[in-house]
Design an enzyme around this catalytic site. Sequence first.
Site, PDB file in Angstrom:
ATOM      1  N   HIS A   8       0.835  -1.199   0.000  1.00 11.72           N
ATOM      2  CA  HIS A   8       0.000   0.000   0.000  1.00 11.72           C
ATOM      3  C   HIS A   8       0.872   1.252   0.000  1.00 11.72           C
ATOM      4  O   HIS A   8       1.543   1.552   0.983  1.00 11.72           O
ATOM      5  CB  HIS A   8      -0.888  -0.022   1.258  1.00 11.72           C
ATOM      6  CG  HIS A   8      -1.994   0.968   1.252  1.00 11.72           C
ATOM      7  ND1 HIS A   8      -2.490   1.518   2.411  1.00 11.72           N
ATOM      8  CD2 HIS A   8      -2.719   1.503   0.244  1.00 11.72           C
ATOM      9  CE1 HIS A   8      -3.483   2.337   2.123  1.00 11.72           C
ATOM     10  NE2 HIS A   8      -3.630   2.357   0.816  1.00 11.72           N
ATOM     11  N   GLU A  35       1.119  -0.787  -4.910  1.00  9.81           N
ATOM     12  CA  GLU A  35       0.034   0.157  -5.182  1.00  9.81           C
ATOM     13  C   GLU A  35       0.536   1.578  -4.997  1.00  9.81           C
ATOM     14  O   GLU A  35       1.324   1.857  -4.075  1.00  9.81           O
ATOM     15  CB  GLU A  35      -1.138  -0.127  -4.227  1.00  9.81           C
ATOM     16  CG  GLU A  35      -2.397   0.672  -4.499  1.00  9.81           C
ATOM     17  CD  GLU A  35      -2.495   1.944  -3.678  1.00  9.81           C
ATOM     18  OE1 GLU A  35      -3.428   2.736  -3.931  1.00  9.81           O
ATOM     19  OE2 GLU A  35      -1.639   2.173  -2.785  1.00  9.81           O
ATOM     20  N   HIS A  50      -1.104  10.534  -2.641  1.00 13.52           N
ATOM     21  CA  HIS A  50      -2.470  10.087  -2.384  1.00 13.52           C
ATOM     22  C   HIS A  50      -3.476  11.226  -2.309  1.00 13.52           C
ATOM     23  O   HIS A  50      -4.519  11.196  -2.953  1.00 13.52           O
ATOM     24  CB  HIS A  50      -2.530   9.278  -1.088  1.00 13.52           C
ATOM     25  CG  HIS A  50      -3.909   8.820  -0.743  1.00 13.52           C
ATOM     26  ND1 HIS A  50      -4.775   9.575   0.041  1.00 13.52           N
ATOM     27  CD2 HIS A  50      -4.603   7.706  -1.106  1.00 13.52           C
ATOM     28  CE1 HIS A  50      -5.927   8.938   0.156  1.00 13.52           C
ATOM     29  NE2 HIS A  50      -5.847   7.803  -0.526  1.00 13.52           N
TER      30      HIS A  50
END
Length: 227
Positions: A8, A35, A50
């Site tokens: 992640h 990811e 993000h």
Amino acid sequence: MNFLTIGHRGVMGVEPENTLRSFVAAQQAGLDLIELDLHLSKDGALVVMHDTDVDRTTDGSGPISEKTLPELRALDAGRGERVPVFEEVLDAVHTPLQAEIKDVTAARALAEVMRARDLTGRVEVSSFHDEAVAEIARLVPGVRTALVASRYGPDVVDRAVAVGAATVCLNIRRLTLETVEHARASGLRIIGWVVNSQPQLRLVRALELDGATTDYPDIKRTGRFTA
């Protein structure tokens, strides 16, 4: 079928998220996929971050869309790391990537890079937004796509099928056996997120999911032995 472990934002539990340092650590830990998140800078660069703004993860402030790449480069993204662009990640690691896009505009920018570098075999594209998934599929024939959802019901499966996604990436806190069975009946791969503890790992293995997105590299090791 092998159980996939997906890093992640790299391994954000131990390294600054969405940085080259984090991605390299994820690769060294042997995670199956990495990811990451993509936004467009003011001058059109595919920036790996993000949030829509830089406040939480850097020493700067303000929206990414209002900053040029040189301005973003001047920021500290943690432990002296700089904000990377997508192309740098492609060059820094060879692990397959799962690139999350936030809108149709990002889909179009990513499509250009994917076509230019022939990335359909290496990069899966994910999004919370149905229209972004549909757009990248339209622009890049053969691309593998995933629909991501946090708050959802079994209808998330129908949404994924409608936009041609092969995978659903689902928040495990809302995951039900009904949704899992519906996804299986529709031929979809199911990834659970975020899996950071042994009880969470046991849950996704008991539900026979195809993989887990995790903040921590040791999930790769323990995932082999957890059923």
